[in-house]
Write an enzyme that holds these catalytic residues in place. Structure first.
Site, PDB file in Angstrom:
ATOM      1  N   VAL A  94      13.593 -27.170  12.917  1.00 51.47           N
ATOM      2  CA  VAL A  94      13.013 -27.909  14.030  1.00 51.47           C
ATOM      3  C   VAL A  94      11.697 -28.541  13.583  1.00 51.47           C
ATOM      4  O   VAL A  94      10.877 -27.891  12.933  1.00 51.47           O
ATOM      5  CB  VAL A  94      12.808 -26.997  15.266  1.00 51.47           C
ATOM      6  N   SER A  95      11.523 -29.821  13.879  1.00 54.19           N
ATOM      7  CA  SER A  95      10.293 -30.562  13.592  1.00 54.19           C
ATOM      8  C   SER A  95       9.973 -30.499  12.099  1.00 54.19           C
ATOM      9  O   SER A  95      10.771 -30.944  11.270  1.00 54.19           O
ATOM     10  CB  SER A  95       9.164 -30.008  14.462  1.00 54.19           C
ATOM     11  N   TRP A  96       8.807 -29.950  11.707  1.00 56.34           N
ATOM     12  CA  TRP A  96       8.470 -29.790  10.284  1.00 56.34           C
ATOM     13  C   TRP A  96       9.588 -29.033   9.564  1.00 56.34           C
ATOM     14  O   TRP A  96       9.959 -29.374   8.442  1.00 56.34           O
ATOM     15  CB  TRP A  96       7.155 -29.029  10.168  1.00 56.34           C
ATOM     16  N   THR A 120      13.286 -33.850  14.685  1.00 57.04           N
ATOM     17  CA  THR A 120      12.749 -34.055  13.352  1.00 57.04           C
ATOM     18  C   THR A 120      12.989 -35.479  12.873  1.00 57.04           C
ATOM     19  O   THR A 120      13.536 -36.313  13.598  1.00 57.04           O
ATOM     20  CB  THR A 120      13.332 -33.013  12.383  1.00 57.04           C
TER      21      THR A 120
END
Length: 268
Positions: A94-96, A120
């Site tokens: 998730v995301s980073w 992301t």
């Protein structure tokens, strides 16, 4: 605590010793986020194993002495899987952590069966989000200062989660990263992009985005979808950056449908 790649890391596992017809999930967390922040997801996917660890300087992992990058952290992760006796996993980020998941799948494709990417982007070739949200995202005070987090929660994560009981629960699970740990996570992605390599990524991939994400706008998910050959895109209406929490049941249902469908396809 486990040691891999010369680093001591706090590792959490769920159900690895329980019988299951499913592959375990290897999860890469968002920047600055500790294991506890995503523990509810690991508990919800209760029919399969789950592996997650705190990045150096985050949660219970000691502060890093030297920086790392996506390549060295992917190599470290592969060593962790070796120690856990896991040859093949489904990977989620998730995301980073979605960027780390992409890199791990590209660097260690023989260890990855399927990929789930949430909120992301392709790294430096991303379409940036709202400047107000990005400035708050880069400030580690959101983990340290409860008043700062409360004040800027909607700017960071959207209104959807703030209207549910999940907001307080999420905030209570957060543990602040060290300043060096947070900086090294930012530094690890400096100049990184997966875009040139994604057309060669043949893994079945589910891309999940929130249509009101102020940090990673949904156009980034569409860009990933256009580059990854065997991918599908799900956009959650009213979902901010933490749609996994605000749209919890919908998200888990979507993930289960993808994983089960791919397993059935492989069996056929």
């Amino acid at each position: 605590m486990m040691t891999a790649g010369g680093r001591e890391l706090r590792v959490a596992t769920w159900r690895l010793n329980e019988p299951s017809h499913h592959l375990p999930v290897l999860f890469f967390n968002g920047i600055g986020a500790n294991i506890e922040a995503v523990a509810p997801l690991a508990e919800a996917l209760d029919d399969r194993g789950f592996v997650m660890f705190d990045m150096p300087g985050v949660g219970g992992s000691p502060e890093p002495v030297v920086p790392y990058n996506t390549f060295t952290m992917a190599w470290t992760t592969a060593q962790l899987l070796d120690q856990l006796g896991l040859d093949l996993v489904d990977v989620m980020g998730v995301s980073w952590g979605g960027a780390m998941a992409q890199h791990f799948a590209l660097q260690h494709g023989d260890r990855v069966h399927r990929l789930i990417l949430c909120a992301t982007s392709a790294g430096m070739l991303m379409v940036p989000g709202n400047p107000a949200a990005l400035s708050k995202m880069a400030d580690p005070r959101r983990y340290v200062d409860a008043a700062f987090m409360e004040k800027h929660f909607a700017t960071l994560y959207g209104d959807a989660l703030g209207k549910t009981a999940g907001k307080g629960s999420h905030m209570s699970r957060l543990k602040p990263p060290t300043r060096r740990g947070y900086f090294y996570q930012l530094l690890a992605m400096l100049g990184w992009t997966s875009a040139p390599a994604l057309p060669f990524l043949k893994k079945p991939t589910l891309i999940m985005m929130g249509d009101e994400d102020a940090i990673v706008p949904p156009i980034n998910g569409r860009f990933l979808h256009s580059l990854i050959p065997n991918s599908e895109l799900e956009i959650f209406e009213g979902g901010g950056h933490l749609f996994l929490l605000s749209h919890r049941e919908q998200s888990i249902s979507c993930m289960r449908a993808f994983l089960d469908r791919e397993e059935a396809r492989k069996a056929a």
